[in-house]
Design an enzyme around this catalytic site. Structure first.
Site, mmCIF file in Angstrom:
data_model
loop_
_atom_site.group_PDB
_atom_site.id
_atom_site.type_symbol
_atom_site.label_atom_id
_atom_site.label_comp_id
_atom_site.label_asym_id
_atom_site.label_seq_id
_atom_site.Cartn_x
_atom_site.Cartn_y
_atom_site.Cartn_z
ATOM 1 N N GLU A 72 5.636 6.091 -1.799
ATOM 2 C CA GLU A 72 6.219 4.756 -1.897
ATOM 3 C C GLU A 72 5.112 4.016 -1.068
ATOM 4 O O GLU A 72 4.690 4.382 -0.228
ATOM 5 C CB GLU A 72 7.813 4.797 -1.057
ATOM 6 C CG GLU A 72 8.270 3.608 -0.741
ATOM 7 C CD GLU A 72 9.737 3.686 -0.189
ATOM 8 O OE1 GLU A 72 10.543 4.069 -0.965
ATOM 9 O OE2 GLU A 72 9.960 2.957 0.753
ATOM 10 N N ALA B 102 14.349 -7.095 1.173
ATOM 11 C CA ALA B 102 15.722 -7.851 0.921
ATOM 12 C C ALA B 102 15.730 -9.146 1.483
ATOM 13 O O ALA B 102 16.610 -10.050 1.112
ATOM 14 C CB ALA B 102 16.670 -7.050 1.190
ATOM 15 N N GLY C 275 20.276 -3.364 -0.237
ATOM 16 C CA GLY C 275 19.374 -3.847 0.893
ATOM 17 C C GLY C 275 20.240 -4.068 2.318
ATOM 18 O O GLY C 275 21.407 -4.045 2.360
ATOM 19 N N ALA D 175 25.504 -1.498 -4.168
ATOM 20 C CA ALA D 175 24.411 -1.133 -4.984
ATOM 21 C C ALA D 175 25.138 -0.793 -6.409
ATOM 22 O O ALA D 175 24.328 -0.964 -7.276
ATOM 23 C CB ALA D 175 23.720 -0.011 -4.474
ATOM 24 N N TYR E 44 21.652 9.277 1.571
ATOM 25 C CA TYR E 44 21.359 9.275 2.992
ATOM 26 C C TYR E 44 21.989 10.716 3.600
ATOM 27 O O TYR E 44 22.991 10.848 3.755
ATOM 28 C CB TYR E 44 22.074 8.109 3.930
ATOM 29 C CG TYR E 44 21.978 6.799 3.357
ATOM 30 C CD1 TYR E 44 20.704 6.094 3.841
ATOM 31 C CD2 TYR E 44 22.304 6.047 2.047
ATOM 32 C CE1 TYR E 44 20.255 5.016 3.314
ATOM 33 C CE2 TYR E 44 21.726 5.034 1.632
ATOM 34 C CZ TYR E 44 20.756 4.315 2.212
ATOM 35 O OH TYR E 44 20.431 3.083 1.659
ATOM 36 N N GLN F 141 16.961 8.838 2.081
ATOM 37 C CA GLN F 141 16.318 8.234 3.149
ATOM 38 C C GLN F 141 15.476 9.143 3.940
ATOM 39 O O GLN F 141 15.897 10.416 3.962
ATOM 40 C CB GLN F 141 17.346 7.678 4.089
ATOM 41 C CG GLN F 141 17.080 7.127 5.533
ATOM 42 C CD GLN F 141 16.435 5.864 5.415
ATOM 43 O OE1 GLN F 141 15.094 5.871 5.076
ATOM 44 N NE2 GLN F 141 17.000 4.705 5.457
HETATM 45 P P1 FAD Z 1 24.943 0.962 -1.021
HETATM 46 O O1 FAD Z 1 24.809 2.170 -1.824
HETATM 47 O O2 FAD Z 1 25.679 -0.436 -1.488
HETATM 48 O O3 FAD Z 1 25.858 1.452 0.308
HETATM 49 C C1 FAD Z 1 25.696 0.453 1.566
HETATM 50 C C2 FAD Z 1 27.087 0.906 2.460
HETATM 51 O O4 FAD Z 1 28.150 0.747 1.698
HETATM 52 C C3 FAD Z 1 27.007 2.570 2.642
HETATM 53 O O5 FAD Z 1 27.704 2.760 3.854
HETATM 54 C C4 FAD Z 1 27.997 2.963 1.612
HETATM 55 O O6 FAD Z 1 28.742 4.160 2.043
HETATM 56 C C5 FAD Z 1 28.881 1.991 1.155
HETATM 57 N N1 FAD Z 1 29.189 1.734 -0.102
HETATM 58 C C6 FAD Z 1 28.694 1.996 -1.125
HETATM 59 N N2 FAD Z 1 29.546 1.608 -2.137
HETATM 60 C C7 FAD Z 1 30.709 1.151 -1.844
HETATM 61 C C8 FAD Z 1 31.886 0.887 -2.678
HETATM 62 N N3 FAD Z 1 31.896 0.925 -3.981
HETATM 63 N N4 FAD Z 1 33.061 0.755 -1.748
HETATM 64 C C9 FAD Z 1 32.943 0.677 -0.391
HETATM 65 N N5 FAD Z 1 31.784 0.977 0.358
HETATM 66 C C10 FAD Z 1 30.714 1.166 -0.371
HETATM 67 N N6 FAD Z 1 15.600 -1.906 1.435
HETATM 68 C C11 FAD Z 1 15.017 -3.149 1.024
HETATM 69 O O7 FAD Z 1 15.409 -4.247 1.457
HETATM 70 N N7 FAD Z 1 14.074 -2.742 0.365
HETATM 71 C C12 FAD Z 1 13.482 -1.638 -0.238
HETATM 72 O O8 FAD Z 1 12.536 -1.675 -1.022
HETATM 73 C C13 FAD Z 1 14.272 -0.460 0.188
HETATM 74 N N8 FAD Z 1 13.918 0.568 -0.180
HETATM 75 C C14 FAD Z 1 14.743 1.875 0.007
HETATM 76 C C15 FAD Z 1 14.266 2.913 -0.614
HETATM 77 C C16 FAD Z 1 14.968 4.033 -0.363
HETATM 78 C C17 FAD Z 1 14.517 5.402 -0.837
HETATM 79 C C18 FAD Z 1 16.008 4.086 0.799
HETATM 80 C C19 FAD Z 1 16.677 5.206 0.936
HETATM 81 C C20 FAD Z 1 16.344 2.799 1.068
HETATM 82 C C21 FAD Z 1 15.646 1.512 0.939
HETATM 83 N N9 FAD Z 1 16.116 0.575 1.437
HETATM 84 C C22 FAD Z 1 15.315 -0.771 1.106
HETATM 85 C C23 FAD Z 1 17.208 0.282 2.560
HETATM 86 C C24 FAD Z 1 18.595 -0.007 1.720
HETATM 87 O O9 FAD Z 1 18.491 -1.232 1.322
HETATM 88 C C25 FAD Z 1 19.396 0.109 3.099
HETATM 89 O O10 FAD Z 1 19.668 1.488 3.488
HETATM 90 C C26 FAD Z 1 20.780 -0.751 2.711
HETATM 91 O O11 FAD Z 1 21.490 -0.666 3.902
HETATM 92 C C27 FAD Z 1 21.691 0.159 1.883
HETATM 93 O O12 FAD Z 1 21.485 0.127 0.526
HETATM 94 P P2 FAD Z 1 22.186 0.878 -0.536
HETATM 95 O O13 FAD Z 1 21.350 0.619 -2.018
HETATM 96 O O14 FAD Z 1 22.104 2.320 -0.254
HETATM 97 O O15 FAD Z 1 23.723 0.696 -0.528
#
Ligand code: FAD
Length: 290
Positions: free
Chosen positions: A16, A50, A108, A123, A143, A174
């Protein structure tokens, strides 16, 4: 190429990188990419701020040049927290033009000055939308220690299942410093019926300040063995770098022995570290998948 094809046949190795800061020309990324010469890396992913920073356009540009100039498959990160549907359509068009087929679809982190979501709250909403509007391979984040906002790891795994069902074909974790978290996470995935490949996110920690910042940002636990390493070598940059590389290589050897689908290295744009880790684990990575 869609990188899910690679995951099916071998233990994947990916890196990455992040775009150079706004004031630095995008070409600065060549220093990192040139330094990876000789490494048989399966793909390189490029982060996206983000917070809506200027670096966002560079993400796609860099993912495009990785593919075009270096002949390495690339993944563009895409956090949706501030996007509406129109923004996403424009982003997807941009990716299509660059021939990028792989997206890490993210929500994000919620910034302090957050004024509310656009059209995507999680997401999984973005993933469904991308699925409807293009032929992309979609990757999602996961995570091992649970996402910081989630009440508990069971709920988090149910939410992850929703994300996979929405169309994520593979996952990247993560960073973590204790492999036991990864193994129990994989058991929870199995119980929840999540059966897509999972790459373990490993960060080689090469200085003391980096770990404090990263661990507080992403909530990774610090095992006793890791804390002892920091205590002993933290004030000697060379010793700390070597110890951090050895620690990450040890984590990777153990993960491959346990049949991990792939390793995603957070290389912090440091090609020297990537080379050292590769040297230490290349024979293990290239073993045939069991
Ligand atoms: P989600 O999957 O939406 O989850 C976020 C929270 O919401 C979690 O607590 C989850 O349990 C909950 N949730 C999910 N879906 C639902 C649902 N349907 N109903 C209720 N609750 C729900 N951030 C950046 O800004 N830029 C990057 O380039 C970046 N790269 C990353 C790369 C990796 C490999 C990782 C692991 C993280 C990265 N991040 C990045 C960080 C990431 O954006 C954050 O961790 C963010 O807080 C969560 O993103 P997510 O896509 O996992 O969110």
């Amino acid at each position: 190429m869609k990188i899910i094809e690679i995951m099916k046949r071998k233990t994947a190795l990916s890196f990455e990188v992040f775009p150079p800061k706004c004031e630095t020309p995008v070409e600065a990324i060549h220093k990192t990419l040139d330094g990876l010469n000789g490494i048989d890396v399966d793909f390189i992913s490029v982060t996206y701020g983000a917070g809506g920073s200027e670096t966002d356009n560079n993400t796609f540009e860099i993912a495009g040049l990785i593919k075009r100039e270096y002949g390495i498959e690339s993944v563009a990160h895409l956090p949706c927290i501030r996007f509406n549907k129109e923004d996403v359509i424009k982003k997807l068009d941009g990716l299509k033009k660059l021939g990028i087929e792989n997206i890490l679809a993210l929500r994000g982190d919620i910034p302090e000055d957050f004024e509310g979501f656009g059209d995507f709250q999680h997401a999984c909403d973005l993933i469904s939308y991308i699925k409807e509007h293009g032929d992309f391979n979609i990757i999602a984040a996961c995570y091992p220690e649970g996402h910081a906002e989630c009440k508990n790891r069971i709920e988090d795994i149910h939410n992850l299942k929703t994300k996979v069902d929405a169309g994520a074909s593979q996952l990247i974790t993560q960073l973590f410093f204790d492999n036991d978290y990864f193994y129990s996470f994989m058991e929870r995935c199995q119980i929840a019926g999540i059966d897509v490949p999972v790459q373990a996110g490993i960060m080689p920690v090469i200085n003391k300040n980096q770990v404090k910042r990263m661990a507080s940002l992403c909530g990774a636990s610090i095992p006793e063995k890791f804390a002892a390493m920091m205590e002993r070598y933290g004030d000697d940059p060379e010793a700390m770098r070597d110890a951090g590389i050895a620690y990450a290589a040890d984590q990777i050897a153990d993960l491959i022995a346990h049949g991990v689908d792939g390793i995603h290295l957070y290389i912090m744009n440091n090609p020297h570290v990537a080379q050292k880790i590769y040297e230490a684990v290349r024979s293990m990575i290239s073993l045939e998948k069991k």
